[in-house]
Design an enzyme around this catalytic site. Structure first.
Site, PDB file in Angstrom:
ATOM      1  N   GLY A  20      37.272  35.872  20.721  1.00 21.01           N
ATOM      2  CA  GLY A  20      37.801  37.223  20.713  1.00 21.01           C
ATOM      3  C   GLY A  20      39.190  37.197  19.784  1.00 21.01           C
ATOM      4  CB  SER A  21      41.971  39.747  19.642  1.00 21.11           C
ATOM      5  OG  SER A  21      42.276  40.226  20.843  1.00 21.11           O
TER       6      SER A  21
ATOM      7  CE  LYS B 253      36.267  42.794  30.306  1.00 18.44           C
ATOM      8  NZ  LYS B 253      36.154  43.441  28.811  1.00 18.44           N
TER       9      LYS B 253
ATOM     10  CD  GLU C 188      40.226  37.422  11.776  1.00 15.84           C
ATOM     11  OE1 GLU C 188      39.316  37.061  11.743  1.00 15.84           O
ATOM     12  OE2 GLU C 188      41.293  37.560  13.004  1.00 15.84           O
TER      13      GLU C 188
ATOM     14  CD  GLU D  74      35.583  32.078  17.017  1.00 14.86           C
ATOM     15  OE1 GLU D  74      36.304  32.489  16.291  1.00 14.86           O
ATOM     16  OE2 GLU D  74      34.244  32.475  17.092  1.00 14.86           O
TER      17      GLU D  74
ATOM     18  CB  CYS E  80      34.593  34.229  13.980  1.00 10.87           C
ATOM     19  SG  CYS E  80      33.134  33.530  14.546  1.00 10.87           S
TER      20      CYS E  80
END
Length: 505
Positions: free
Chosen positions: A221-222, A166, A371, A245, A282
């Protein structure tokens, strides 16, 4: 069907790409083609797939100039950073070729039929086999290394699994060009269409996740994106794993002796680590624990000078820019004071000012420690080393934890802090900085929730383990066994009747 556009984050200008969001029927067709390609990937065998990965690496290398230029126009990350990242992506494909040639990843084991204390036992042979088609969600902050040509794709193809990628909306043209580079290598080996499949648009990604042929999903991603994907998985008749992750604060602990002996050097390293790539990594250190002492003051002052003289940082898209501004304002409302922040001229696009914030350890909370994606770091001042146990307890588990120590710091204290961080992270860094993840056999890039939602790594040789499953053959005729499980095969390390037998060329 919506058109796909791209934006240069340096000026905010939106451009047409000539691409269309993928409709449901096209997604179904793409997944079906990918599933059909599984037989071809399997037929290549380990060594054939290793050759495919080498060919993909060469194809990416041959298109380096165009790929880097395209990514720079869509991400604003800069040619030097993107050129290095493309090298990393190429290295990942070649490394997984080495993993295939080594063969140890198969965990091949043979137990011959024998008399045992429990009576006669059958012949049992076991190894890892491909899982099936994998949906990979490309990451916005790594248009090569964690996207279409990233480690998830490389490790899935190495495992023998077709990939449906994607494309990330922040770099659709880069995604398209990367997919074409991989497809060109596949065509060069007379492979079928559908390796890799690529779809555009968030709805298309979720339709692919729901497809019954898909066996796993990988995401960098989130947490919000992970929850949306998990919701789609929950709609399936059968569950499949999501390897995500996600979010990480990556605390850095600076002990008194390190602050005294290397304060200026540490300040320089921290500044580079939390502002590099616009703080959009990250592994960016979001928290630095600095002693409340004259040595700690000098370290913070050195950091302040670097931040105050820094230029603006270009963020990847409007959403990230707005979230960064909201998070900084939220922290200030919570009583975290601004320690340094440069004045930058108003600019078009998604440029922000780096920020160094500061707070006392006694006021740190889990909400403050969460974060912030972007070039922001919080300095947490602590009065004594015993304060650190309480401080680390409120920091969310992370991908990494770092310790800076010196000759004057008690080894028992360093050992205790390392134990604290080991329980709350996947990688402990000593006298260094968490950014810059080595692509290697020993690397682990993961950690407890919310940094990831699994025990696996997304970087390094063992990332392939996510996309394999164990299969055992009992009393099978030799002709039906994979060659790695036949008695006369000796090309890889195997465990035979309980003994580890090294491979021989």
């Amino acid at each position: 069907m919506s058109t796909v556009t791209t934006v240069d984050p340096r000026d905010g200008r939106r451009r047409e790409t000539g691409l269309k969001e993928t409709g449901d029927a096209a997604v179904e067709s793409a997944v079906a083609l990918a599933a059909e390609s599984a037989e071809w990937l399997s037929g290549l065998g380990r060594l054939g797939r290793a050759g495919l990965l080498d060919a993909i690496a060469a194809s990416l290398e041959s298109r380096r100039t165009d790929l880097v230029a395209t990514a720079d126009s869509e991400t604003g990350l800069g040619v030097a950073r993107l050129d290095h990242e493309l090298t990393r992506a190429i290295t990942q494909f070649r490394m997984f070729g080495d993993v295939l040639r080594d063969g140890g990843y198969l965990e091949a084991a043979i137990d011959h039929a024998a008399e045992t204390p429990l009576g006669p036992a059958p012949d049992v042979r076991r190894m890892l086999v491909p899982l099936g088609p994998v949906v990979v969600f490309g990451a916005g902050n790594f248009p090569f290394a964690f996207s279409v040509a990233g480690g998830d794709t490389a490790s899935a193809l190495a495992a023998g699994d077709p990939v449906i990628v994607k494309a990330h909306p922040s770099h659709p043209l880069t995604s398209h060009a990367s997919a074409e580079a991989i497809a060109a290598a596949v065509r060069g080996m007379h492979g079928p269409a559908g390796v890799p499949a690529i779809v555009y648009g968030q709805p298309a990604g979720l339709v692919a996740v729901r497809h019954p042929a898909v066996r796993a999903v990988a995401l960098t991603g989130s947490i919000g994106a992970a929850r949306a994907i998990q919701a789609a998985i929950d709609e399936r008749d059968d569950p499949i794993p999501l390897y995500g992750e996600l979010s990480s604060a990556n605390p850095v602990v600076i002990l008194p002796s390190a602050a005294a002996g290397r304060g200026e050097q540490i300040a320089e390293g921290l500044f580079a680590s939390f502002t590099g790539s616009g703080g959009q990594l990250c592994t960016k250190p979001g928290l630095a624990f600095v002693p409340s002492s004259p040595d700690g003051d000098r370290l913070v002052e050195a950091l302040q000078k670097r931040v105050a003289s820094a230029g603006g940082a270009v963020l990847l898209n409007e959403r990230i820019r707005d979230a960064y501004a909201e998070r900084e304002a939220e922290l200030r409302r919570a009583g975290v004071r601004v320690s340094a922040r440069p004045e930058i001229a108003p600019a078009s696009g998604f440029t922000v000012a780096p920020a160094l914030l500061e707070i006392e350890r006694s006021r740190l909370s889990a909400e403050i420690a969460d974060e912030c994606f972007g070039p922001l770091m919080i300095v947490v001042r602590y009065d004594g080393v015993p304060d650190l146990d309480a401080a680390l307890a409120v920091v969310p588990p992370s991908l990494t934890g770092s310790i800076h120590s010196g000759p004057g710091d008690d080894e028992a204290i360093v050992r205790r802090l390392a134990g604290e961080l080991a329980a709350r992270s996947g990688r402990i860094v000593f006298n260094g900085y968490p950014t810059g993840v080595r692509v290697s056999w020993a690397q682990h890039h993961g950690g407890p929730w919310p940094s990831t939602n699994s025990l696996h790594t997304s970087v390094g040789a063992t990332a392939i383990r996510r996309f394999l499953r164990p299969l055992a053959w009992q009393d099978a005729p030799e002709w039906i066994l994979p060659e790695e499980l036949r008695d006369d095969f000796s090309g890889i390390v195997r465990r035979v009747d309980g003994r580890l037998v090294p491979g021989r060329p």
